[in-house]
Design a protein around this motif. Structure first.
Motif, mmCIF file in Angstrom:
data_model
loop_
_atom_site.group_PDB
_atom_site.id
_atom_site.type_symbol
_atom_site.label_atom_id
_atom_site.label_comp_id
_atom_site.label_asym_id
_atom_site.label_seq_id
_atom_site.Cartn_x
_atom_site.Cartn_y
_atom_site.Cartn_z
ATOM 1 N N ILE A 1 7.256 50.367 78.027
ATOM 2 C CA ILE A 1 8.343 51.256 78.459
ATOM 3 C C ILE A 1 8.530 51.066 79.956
ATOM 4 O O ILE A 1 7.586 51.205 80.735
ATOM 5 N N ARG B 1 11.573 59.432 75.053
ATOM 6 C CA ARG B 1 10.452 59.270 74.116
ATOM 7 C C ARG B 1 9.125 59.321 74.877
ATOM 8 O O ARG B 1 8.149 59.916 74.420
ATOM 9 N N LYS C 1 15.402 57.119 70.415
ATOM 10 C CA LYS C 1 15.796 55.775 70.855
ATOM 11 C C LYS C 1 15.682 55.602 72.373
ATOM 12 O O LYS C 1 15.372 54.512 72.847
ATOM 13 N N ASP C 2 15.968 56.657 73.108
ATOM 14 C CA ASP C 2 15.879 56.582 74.572
ATOM 15 C C ASP C 2 14.399 56.521 74.957
ATOM 16 O O ASP C 2 13.659 57.490 74.782
ATOM 17 N N GLU C 3 13.961 55.401 75.504
ATOM 18 C CA GLU C 3 12.530 55.210 75.733
ATOM 19 C C GLU C 3 11.958 56.154 76.788
ATOM 20 O O GLU C 3 10.788 56.540 76.709
#
Length: 309
Positions: A114, A84, A79-81
């Motif tokens: 992002i 990711r 979930k943490d971009e």
């Protein structure tokens, strides 16, 4: 696989604000003992970087490796971009090492939208990794296409390095003359002539390289001397020593401007090491060593000298 899934779950729980006990319970089973102790000792149980680093380790140590489609799917669950993004870039490096270029192009697209503060389009970070692949494989057409997507102005040093790699790879694959022709194109420029010539160091004789350099007017004498010295070094390493060539290149190096630097040292000193390190004639090794000004660098040739005595 289970530990990887738990690690991703932990990363997502951090985003959701999970408690210390919940996070440490997961971490205890998937972190190495020392790292787990550090999480507890320094209250780093919610450190996203620590969890992300551990995830990278788990992917690397997974045996047999996870299929690329499955790994991509798992990364997309984060979930943490920013985390990711880091995992995606690491995955891209792995894919490219395995020549999975087509799948890499799909993975790059997942980096869109992002906000990492470094770029307008985060895909540019991925495209630079793809660009390196095309540079290594001397794929000029795809290199030019991808270069336009890399936000080149933001990472000038990296792009310069990749252009240099392409010219060198192209020269190795297509021949020295074609490499020199490429280096002179507007996209590159004369500063890449050295990159084209460097590929010939491994394959050219001293006399061949000398002839090539004689016909190049848009390269500085210092660069020409460096190229010729390293060609002599490679020739000597391959058993093709010539005293005439040694005397000639030694004289060129010995009369160089001592103020010219190569990293932290004088270019002159580093080239004297280059031409001396593969010699079998101890008197010539001593001659090179005595001409070196830097005492630390002198020791490099003293080792060669002692081996020959």
């Amino acid at each position: 696989m289970k530990n990887i899934q738990l690690n991703i779950k932990g990363l997502n729980l951090i985003v959701e604000g999970a408690s210390k006990n919940v996070l440490l319970e997961i971490a205890e089973g998937i972190f190495p003992k020392y790292n787990y102790t550090q999480l507890c000792k320094f209250e780093n149980y919610s450190s996203r970087l620590s969890w992300n680093f551990n995830l990278t380790r788990l992917f690397k140590e997974q045996n047999p490796p996870i299929e690329k489609e499955k790994r991509f799917s798992l990364i997309m669950e984060i979930k943490d971009e920013i985390m990711r993004m880091h995992q995606t870039l690491s995955f891209l490096e792995n894919l490219i090492e395995q020549n999975e270029i087509n799948f890499s192009l799909e993975v790059v697209e997942s980096l869109s939208n992002i906000d990492c503060g470094r770029t307008k389009d985060t895909r540019a970070l991925g495209w630079r990794k793809v660009l390196k692949y095309y540079a290594k494989t001397a794929d000029l057409e795809n290199f030019k296409k991808v270069l336009k997507l890399c936000e080149s102005g933001k990472e000038r040093n990296e792009i310069t390095t990749l252009k240099s790699l392409l010219v060198s790879s192209y020269s190795k694959l297509k021949g020295l003359e074609n490499g020199l022709e490429l280096a002179r194109l507007k996209l590159f420029g004369n500063k890449y002539l050295y990159s084209a010539l460097s590929s010939g160091i491994q394959t050219s004789s001293y006399d061949e390289m000398k002839k090539v350099l004689k016909n190049i007017t848009d390269l500085g004498q210092e660069d020409k001397t460096a190229i010729l010295a390293r060609t002599f070094q490679q020739n000597t390493k391959n058993g093709n020593f010539s005293l005439i060539n040694f005397n000639e290149i030694y004289q060129q190096i010995d009369t160089m401007d001592p103020k010219i630097k190569f990293g932290d040292f004088r270019l002159r000193d580093t080239l004297l090491i280059d031409i001396g390190m593969n010699l079998k004639e101890v008197d010539l090794v001593i001659k090179c060593r005595k001409s070196i000004k830097n005492n630390t660098l002198k020791k490099e040739l003293r080792f060669t000298e002692e081996q020959l005595k």
